[in-house]
Write an enzyme that holds these catalytic residues in place. Structure first.
Site, short mmCIF file in Angstrom:
data_model
loop_
_atom_site.label_atom_id
_atom_site.label_comp_id
_atom_site.label_asym_id
_atom_site.label_seq_id
_atom_site.Cartn_x
_atom_site.Cartn_y
_atom_site.Cartn_z
N LEU A 207 99.39 -22.15 73.33
CA LEU A 207 97.97 -21.90 73.12
C LEU A 207 97.15 -23.14 73.49
O LEU A 207 97.56 -24.26 73.16
CB LEU A 207 97.71 -21.52 71.66
CG LEU A 207 98.26 -20.15 71.23
CD1 LEU A 207 98.12 -19.99 69.73
CD2 LEU A 207 97.53 -19.03 71.93
N ASP A 237 87.88 -22.56 62.80
CA ASP A 237 88.10 -22.59 64.25
C ASP A 237 89.54 -22.19 64.54
O ASP A 237 90.48 -22.89 64.13
CB ASP A 237 87.82 -24.00 64.81
CG ASP A 237 86.38 -24.41 64.63
OD1 ASP A 237 85.51 -23.53 64.79
OD2 ASP A 237 86.12 -25.59 64.33
N LEU A 238 89.73 -21.10 65.23
CA LEU A 238 91.05 -20.53 65.45
C LEU A 238 92.00 -21.53 66.11
O LEU A 238 91.73 -22.05 67.18
CB LEU A 238 90.94 -19.27 66.32
CG LEU A 238 92.25 -18.54 66.62
CD1 LEU A 238 92.88 -18.04 65.33
CD2 LEU A 238 91.99 -17.40 67.59
N ASP A 239 93.12 -21.81 65.42
CA ASP A 239 94.18 -22.69 65.92
C ASP A 239 93.67 -24.09 66.27
O ASP A 239 94.23 -24.77 67.14
CB ASP A 239 94.87 -22.07 67.14
CG ASP A 239 95.63 -20.81 66.80
OD1 ASP A 239 96.14 -20.72 65.67
OD2 ASP A 239 95.69 -19.90 67.65
N GLN A 240 92.63 -24.55 65.58
CA GLN A 240 92.07 -25.87 65.84
C GLN A 240 92.13 -26.77 64.61
O GLN A 240 91.55 -27.85 64.61
CB GLN A 240 90.62 -25.75 66.31
CG GLN A 240 90.43 -24.95 67.59
CD GLN A 240 91.10 -25.57 68.78
OE1 GLN A 240 90.99 -26.77 69.02
NE2 GLN A 240 91.84 -24.77 69.54
#
Length: 296
Positions: A207, A237-240
């Site tokens: 990702l 924040d998605l995957d952050q």
């Protein structure tokens, strides 16, 4: 014949102290002197000072409690008044013997779920598992074999808010940590806000390059040479979110998509296990969108 009692396990008498504060002289001396005067014996110590421009100091300490001259609550109150307030500290004091309650959210992939269940049940992870929640019913039998309650909450585009509220109701007051063991749903900001820096996720390190279905097939088609996984705290924040642990495995043109998937799942298990263990052992301090992880 008299027999001596078995000594208590180290964790039974171990306390942990985590500190974040502005860096300045005297912090270590103040903390160690405080603990000495209250009868504590320091057995492990680690520290980190950030870039001088930021000037933040981080500390993790373990100490033994049998010789304390006051109650646990009195120790915390005294520390706040005589040390923490003076140095502007954010701090956390915990007892290792008080295992954290860890809920697991999962969909259909079972590889990281089974690793967590097995490691916890055999005592390798210092936690209890009060529940597993899933948006599918596929893994009920595997979970219930461990004697753990399994809650199936179906999620669709029409009921996502209601499903999240149902999960939050089950979790409220029952857990200290939530682990997303390949839970294939995006949590809302409202859900995340209920458990700040207490939700850990695992994903493949492709990702955002390989998003959507079949990331290992996509990786094979691109001829990748490294595959890996990242475990992090969940934020809006998605995957952050702040990264706790990462690892990679080298692959080549000789590996099939199935090989990549098998190797990737092995890395996912290892990375999530370490991240969860470090959180449970109070080894992680979140610093903005980064972490300080005290491991040796």
């Amino acid at each position: 014949m008299e027999t001596s009692a078995k000594p208590a396990p180290a964790d039974a008498t171990t306390a942990r102290l985590l500190i974040t504060c502005p860096d300045q002289p005297g912090i270590i001396s103040a903390v160690s002197t405080f603990l000495y005067h209250h009868g504590a014996n320091i057995t492990d110590f680690d520290q980190h000072a950030s870039d001088p421009r930021e000037g933040t100091f981080f500390l993790r300490m373990e100490f033994q409690t049998p010789g304390l001259d006051c109650s646990w609550d009195a120790l915390k109150n005294n520390f706040q008044q005589s040390v923490a307030k003076k140095y502007g500290m954010e701090w956390r004091l915990t007892l290792a013997a008080q295992k954290k309650r860890m809920a697991i959210l999962v969909s259909r992939h079972d590889h990281v779920l089974m690793e967590l269940l097995w490691r916890t049940m055999r005592g390798d992870l210092p936690a209890t598992i009060p529940m597993v929640i899933s948006n599918h019913d596929d893994l009920r039998g595997e979970v219930e074999r461990f004697g753990i309650p399994y809650h199936h909450i179906a999620v669709s585009g029409d009921n996502k808010a209601e499903a999240e509220q149902q999960a939050l109701s089950l979790l409220e007051g029952q857990v200290d940590l939530i682990v997303l063991a390949r839970y294939m749903q995006i949590l809302s900001p409202a859900f995340v806000a209920q458990h700040p820096h207490r939700i850990i996720n695992i994903h493949h390190s492709f990702l955002p390059a390989f998003v959507g279905a079949n990331p290992y097939q996509q990786a094979w088609e691109r001829g990748v040479k490294l595959i890996g996984a990242t475990s992090h705290y969940v934020t809006d924040d998605l995957d952050q979110g702040p990264i706790i642990e990462q690892n990679v495995a080298r692959v080549s043109h000789r590996n099939s998509p199935a090989d990549l998937k098998a190797l990737g799942q092995d890395v996912e298990r290892q990375v999530l296990l370490r991240a969860v263990r470090w959180h449970l052992e109070d080894r992680v301090i979140v610093d903005g969108n980064k972490t300080v992880v005290f491991v040796k």
